[in-house]
Design a protein around this motif. Structure first.
Motif, PDB file in Angstrom:
ATOM      1  N   VAL A 162       3.886  11.237  -7.075  1.00 38.76           N
ATOM      2  CA  VAL A 162       4.656  11.928  -8.106  1.00 38.76           C
ATOM      3  C   VAL A 162       3.732  12.611  -9.117  1.00 38.76           C
ATOM      4  O   VAL A 162       4.012  13.720  -9.583  1.00 38.76           O
ATOM      5  CB  VAL A 162       5.610  10.935  -8.796  1.00 38.76           C
ATOM      6  N   ALA A 163       2.618  11.969  -9.452  1.00 35.78           N
ATOM      7  CA  ALA A 163       1.678  12.574 -10.398  1.00 35.78           C
ATOM      8  C   ALA A 163       1.124  13.888  -9.864  1.00 35.78           C
ATOM      9  O   ALA A 163       0.865  14.824 -10.628  1.00 35.78           O
ATOM     10  CB  ALA A 163       0.536  11.609 -10.692  1.00 35.78           C
ATOM     11  N   LEU A 164       0.946  13.976  -8.546  1.00 36.42           N
ATOM     12  CA  LEU A 164       0.407  15.193  -7.937  1.00 36.42           C
ATOM     13  C   LEU A 164       1.445  16.290  -7.787  1.00 36.42           C
ATOM     14  O   LEU A 164       1.103  17.423  -7.446  1.00 36.42           O
ATOM     15  CB  LEU A 164      -0.167  14.871  -6.554  1.00 36.42           C
ATOM     16  N   SER A 165       2.711  15.986  -8.033  1.00 36.33           N
ATOM     17  CA  SER A 165       3.782  16.955  -7.775  1.00 36.33           C
ATOM     18  C   SER A 165       4.189  17.760  -9.000  1.00 36.33           C
ATOM     19  O   SER A 165       4.783  18.832  -8.871  1.00 36.33           O
ATOM     20  CB  SER A 165       5.018  16.239  -7.228  1.00 36.33           C
ATOM     21  N   GLY A 166       3.891  17.275 -10.201  1.00 36.31           N
ATOM     22  CA  GLY A 166       4.408  17.903 -11.408  1.00 36.31           C
ATOM     23  C   GLY A 166       3.683  19.184 -11.783  1.00 36.31           C
ATOM     24  O   GLY A 166       2.477  19.314 -11.573  1.00 36.31           O
ATOM     25  N   LYS A 167       4.430  20.133 -12.353  1.00 40.86           N
ATOM     26  CA  LYS A 167       3.805  21.355 -12.867  1.00 40.86           C
ATOM     27  C   LYS A 167       2.928  21.028 -14.072  1.00 40.86           C
ATOM     28  O   LYS A 167       1.832  21.547 -14.219  1.00 40.86           O
ATOM     29  CB  LYS A 167       4.879  22.373 -13.258  1.00 40.86           C
ATOM     30  N   LEU A 176      -2.711  17.920  -1.864  1.00 42.04           N
ATOM     31  CA  LEU A 176      -2.921  16.476  -1.885  1.00 42.04           C
ATOM     32  C   LEU A 176      -1.590  15.734  -1.969  1.00 42.04           C
ATOM     33  O   LEU A 176      -1.428  14.658  -1.376  1.00 42.04           O
ATOM     34  CB  LEU A 176      -3.808  16.094  -3.067  1.00 42.04           C
ATOM     35  N   HIS A 177      -0.660  16.296  -2.704  1.00 46.49           N
ATOM     36  CA  HIS A 177       0.678  15.698  -2.816  1.00 46.49           C
ATOM     37  C   HIS A 177       1.307  15.522  -1.436  1.00 46.49           C
ATOM     38  O   HIS A 177       1.854  14.453  -1.116  1.00 46.49           O
ATOM     39  CB  HIS A 177       1.541  16.607  -3.696  1.00 46.49           C
ATOM     40  N   ARG A 178       1.213  16.534  -0.592  1.00 50.25           N
ATOM     41  CA  ARG A 178       1.807  16.442   0.745  1.00 50.25           C
ATOM     42  C   ARG A 178       1.070  15.435   1.617  1.00 50.25           C
ATOM     43  O   ARG A 178       1.693  14.705   2.394  1.00 50.25           O
ATOM     44  CB  ARG A 178       1.833  17.824   1.394  1.00 50.25           C
ATOM     45  N   TRP A 179      -0.270  15.377   1.505  1.00 50.29           N
ATOM     46  CA  TRP A 179      -1.025  14.419   2.311  1.00 50.29           C
ATOM     47  C   TRP A 179      -0.737  12.979   1.889  1.00 50.29           C
ATOM     48  O   TRP A 179      -0.637  12.083   2.737  1.00 50.29           O
ATOM     49  CB  TRP A 179      -2.528  14.719   2.205  1.00 50.29           C
ATOM     50  N   VAL A 180      -0.613  12.732   0.592  1.00 49.12           N
ATOM     51  CA  VAL A 180      -0.289  11.379   0.127  1.00 49.12           C
ATOM     52  C   VAL A 180       1.097  10.967   0.631  1.00 49.12           C
ATOM     53  O   VAL A 180       1.327   9.798   0.968  1.00 49.12           O
ATOM     54  CB  VAL A 180      -0.368  11.301  -1.409  1.00 49.12           C
ATOM     55  N   ALA A 181       2.026  11.914   0.703  1.00 50.40           N
ATOM     56  CA  ALA A 181       3.359  11.603   1.246  1.00 50.40           C
ATOM     57  C   ALA A 181       3.263  11.144   2.698  1.00 50.40           C
ATOM     58  O   ALA A 181       3.917  10.175   3.102  1.00 50.40           O
ATOM     59  CB  ALA A 181       4.263  12.824   1.120  1.00 50.40           C
ATOM     60  N   TRP A 182       2.461  11.855   3.503  1.00 51.26           N
ATOM     61  CA  TRP A 182       2.298  11.446   4.899  1.00 51.26           C
ATOM     62  C   TRP A 182       1.589  10.097   5.005  1.00 51.26           C
ATOM     63  O   TRP A 182       1.902   9.291   5.891  1.00 51.26           O
ATOM     64  CB  TRP A 182       1.518  12.510   5.673  1.00 51.26           C
ATOM     65  N   MET A 183       0.645   9.818   4.114  1.00 49.42           N
ATOM     66  CA  MET A 183      -0.017   8.512   4.110  1.00 49.42           C
ATOM     67  C   MET A 183       0.981   7.403   3.804  1.00 49.42           C
ATOM     68  O   MET A 183       0.989   6.351   4.462  1.00 49.42           O
ATOM     69  CB  MET A 183      -1.150   8.510   3.080  1.00 49.42           C
ATOM     70  N   SER A 184       1.826   7.632   2.813  1.00 49.23           N
ATOM     71  CA  SER A 184       2.843   6.637   2.471  1.00 49.23           C
ATOM     72  C   SER A 184       3.818   6.435   3.623  1.00 49.23           C
ATOM     73  O   SER A 184       4.226   5.302   3.926  1.00 49.23           O
ATOM     74  CB  SER A 184       3.595   7.076   1.211  1.00 49.23           C
ATOM     75  N   MET A 199       0.831  -1.210   0.000  1.00 50.32           N
ATOM     76  CA  MET A 199       0.000   0.000   0.000  1.00 50.32           C
ATOM     77  C   MET A 199       0.863   1.258   0.000  1.00 50.32           C
ATOM     78  O   MET A 199       0.536   2.255  -0.663  1.00 50.32           O
ATOM     79  CB  MET A 199      -0.929  -0.011   1.213  1.00 50.32           C
ATOM     80  N   ALA A 200       1.975   1.215   0.724  1.00 46.21           N
ATOM     81  CA  ALA A 200       2.887   2.363   0.729  1.00 46.21           C
ATOM     82  C   ALA A 200       3.476   2.575  -0.656  1.00 46.21           C
ATOM     83  O   ALA A 200       3.609   3.713  -1.127  1.00 46.21           O
ATOM     84  CB  ALA A 200       3.994   2.143   1.756  1.00 46.21           C
ATOM     85  N   PHE A 201       3.819   1.472  -1.341  1.00 46.34           N
ATOM     86  CA  PHE A 201       4.358   1.587  -2.687  1.00 46.34           C
ATOM     87  C   PHE A 201       3.301   2.084  -3.664  1.00 46.34           C
ATOM     88  O   PHE A 201       3.611   2.817  -4.603  1.00 46.34           O
ATOM     89  CB  PHE A 201       4.897   0.222  -3.153  1.00 46.34           C
ATOM     90  N   ALA A 202       2.041   1.680  -3.474  1.00 52.77           N
ATOM     91  CA  ALA A 202       0.970   2.083  -4.387  1.00 52.77           C
ATOM     92  C   ALA A 202       0.717   3.587  -4.330  1.00 52.77           C
ATOM     93  O   ALA A 202       0.172   4.170  -5.266  1.00 52.77           O
ATOM     94  CB  ALA A 202      -0.316   1.331  -4.059  1.00 52.77           C
ATOM     95  N   CYS A 203       1.112   4.226  -3.224  1.00 49.95           N
ATOM     96  CA  CYS A 203       0.952   5.685  -3.103  1.00 49.95           C
ATOM     97  C   CYS A 203       1.951   6.445  -3.963  1.00 49.95           C
ATOM     98  O   CYS A 203       1.704   7.613  -4.317  1.00 49.95           O
ATOM     99  CB  CYS A 203       1.148   6.115  -1.642  1.00 49.95           C
ATOM    100  N   ILE A 204       3.069   5.810  -4.301  1.00 50.80           N
ATOM    101  CA  ILE A 204       4.184   6.551  -4.884  1.00 50.80           C
ATOM    102  C   ILE A 204       3.883   7.096  -6.280  1.00 50.80           C
ATOM    103  O   ILE A 204       4.181   8.267  -6.568  1.00 50.80           O
ATOM    104  CB  ILE A 204       5.460   5.688  -4.867  1.00 50.80           C
ATOM    105  N   PRO A 205       3.280   6.318  -7.204  1.00 52.61           N
ATOM    106  CA  PRO A 205       2.952   6.927  -8.503  1.00 52.61           C
ATOM    107  C   PRO A 205       1.984   8.104  -8.374  1.00 52.61           C
ATOM    108  O   PRO A 205       2.112   9.102  -9.083  1.00 52.61           O
ATOM    109  CB  PRO A 205       2.306   5.765  -9.281  1.00 52.61           C
ATOM    110  N   ILE A 206       1.017   8.000  -7.443  1.00 50.82           N
ATOM    111  CA  ILE A 206       0.076   9.096  -7.216  1.00 50.82           C
ATOM    112  C   ILE A 206       0.812  10.292  -6.631  1.00 50.82           C
ATOM    113  O   ILE A 206       0.560  11.448  -7.011  1.00 50.82           O
ATOM    114  CB  ILE A 206      -1.051   8.648  -6.269  1.00 50.82           C
TER     115      ILE A 206
END
Length: 455
Positions: A10-15, A33-41, A1-8
């Motif tokens: 990065v997708a939320l971080s790009g300009k 959302l990018h920061r919250w997904v990082a804390w979830m991971s 589950m932690a790994f499944a967060c990683i593509p999301i």
């Protein structure tokens, strides 16, 4: 589950990213959302990690604390192939902690470089740690594909000197004008095919000053109509520490004469952001609330207001000094020349210099505009000139009173705001309070869109 967060993550971080393309939500809003997904991971990684160390310590037949010391670096006991996840976990912890607003805002330029370095190291260590157990590398390859796609789009489409349809490595030319109130006005001549909408921003790379830096600036000037004469993009840079201070010093040191501004090459990356919905076709009144250089995001809406459903545009601008009018004198000359009713209400909240002869400022305001000046009458020629064009108010703008005055019964109203954090909070609270008028049926709709200085 932690790994499944990683593509999301990065997708939320790009300009330039696929989520913005599909939803119209700009990158700076997705960054939350990018920061919250990082804390979830990070939380899921702890759930994965802590039991291993707990079991290693208390299972005496499995190595005890000596195994913990060994696993801190590598997990080679009993034939396991993967290396310890502690190093990538430490990278993720650093990414999360350094992204906390107090640290990020105080050391932003250093944070940005460190953040990218930690992110690349984190992804590499995950390949090292997972050893493709349970197809874990599939998530990492997906992450790499998303990252490279975002990078390629930004590099070869949004970055104008590298755009596949443009002449490569040909910069635009920028002029820098020092203005009162520690502000530098930047005027950049864009490529002929450049198009933007109100409230959008670009990243500017000043190759002669900081060739490795890319800094965001909101476009003050109105979008160009097809067939109209070309004109420069205008930006306002408030002088803080770091790059904006260097920019201000360069502008002051390289003025070539009384009427000539400093000049320097610049790369344009953008535009980004903006508002996906049309204000002109949905709303009757557009209320623009600006604090300080927040005028950058508000003024383009006023300058580009077109007939449609829209009947009125109200600009409420709070600044510390009346001399701030010099920031956008040229743009204000066009206010009120269209067919949409325009009201400008200015609040001067701080002390202003006495003895300034600013009677020319505001002289070009269109005849259809009504201008109200709040506070400091008699202290400045700027205020005196504008006060002669309309009634006078006193004190800081009270947002609830502003909305009570300008939100009309039976209409749809959009409130658009940009300014410091306290200013934005006041606006949000006032709009929330005004929603009672919608619930009671007095107003049809009161919408809100808030832009921030940073993210």
């Amino acid at each position: 589950m932690a790994f499944a967060c990683i593509p999301i993550l990065v997708a939320l971080s790009g300009k330039a990213n696929i989520i913005t393309l599909l939803t119209g939500v700009s990158h700076e809003r997705l960054n939350v959302l990018h920061r919250w997904v990082a804390w979830m991971s990070f939380g899921l990684s702890l759930v994965h990690t802590i039991p291993f160390f707990y079991a290693s310590i208390y299972d005496e037949g499995d190595g005890g604390d000596q195994r913990v010391k060994s696993e801190f670096y590598t997990n080679k006991m009993r034939g396991a192939n993967e290396y310890s996840g502690v190093p990538p976990l430490a990278m993720l912890f650093g990414l999360c902690i350094l992204s906390l607003p107090p640290l990020r805002n105080k050391f932003y330029e250093s944070f940005y470089a460190v953040h990218i370095l930690l992110a690349i190291t984190y992804l590499g260590l995950l390949f090292w740690h997972a050893a493709n157990v349970n197809d874990s590398w599939a998530y990492l390859w997906a992450t790499l594909a998303v990252w490279l796609a975002s990078w390629a789009a930004r590099t070869f489409y949004y970055t104008r000197p590298l755009n596949i349809h443009s002449a490569w490595f040909v910069p635009s030319q920028a002029t820098l004008v020092p203005l009162p109130g520690a502000v530098t006005r930047i005027e950049v001549w864009p490529p002929e095919d450049f198009a933007h909408s109100p409230a959008q921003h670009v990243f500017l790379r000043f190759t002669a000053l900081a060739p490795l830096d890319n800094h965001p600036f909101t476009i003050v000037s109105a979008p160009m109509d097809s067939g109209s004469q070309p004109s420069p993009l205008v930006f306002l840079a408030r002088t803080h520490a770091g790059f904006t201070a260097r920019l201000a010093r360069y502008a002051l040191a390289n003025v070539n004469g009384k009427d000539e501004a400093a000049s320097t090459p610049v790369w344009i990356d953008g535009p980004y952001g903006g508002v996906s919905r049309s204000f002109e076709t949905r709303y009757d009144t557009l209320v623009l609330l600006a604090g300080g250089t927040g005028i950058s995001a508000c003024l383009p809406w006023m300058l580009s207001a077109r007939e449609g459903r829209l009947k009125r545009v109200v600009l409420v601008w709070a600044v510390r000094r009346a001399e701030a009018l010099a920031w956008v004198t040229g743009e204000l000359e066009a206010v009120g020349k269209g067919e949409v009713e325009v009201v400008v209400q200015m609040h001067i909240t701080g002390e202003v210099e006495e003895g300034k002869d600013g009677k020319e400022v505001g002289e070009g305001l269109g005849k259809e505009a009504r201008v109200e000046v709040a506070g400091s009458e008699g202290k400045s020629g700027f205020a005196e000139r504008l006060a002669a064009l309309g009634p006078s108010l006193e004190g800081r703008p009270v947002m609830s009173e502003v909305l009570s005055k300008h939100v009309r019964a039976g209409e749809r109203t959009m409130v658009f705001a940009c300014g410091p954090e306290g200013f934005r909070v006041d606006v949000a609270n006032a709009v929330a309070g005004a929603q009672r008028r919608v619930l009671s049926g007095e107003c049809v709709e009161i919408g809100m869109h808030i832009e921030t200085f940073g993210w």
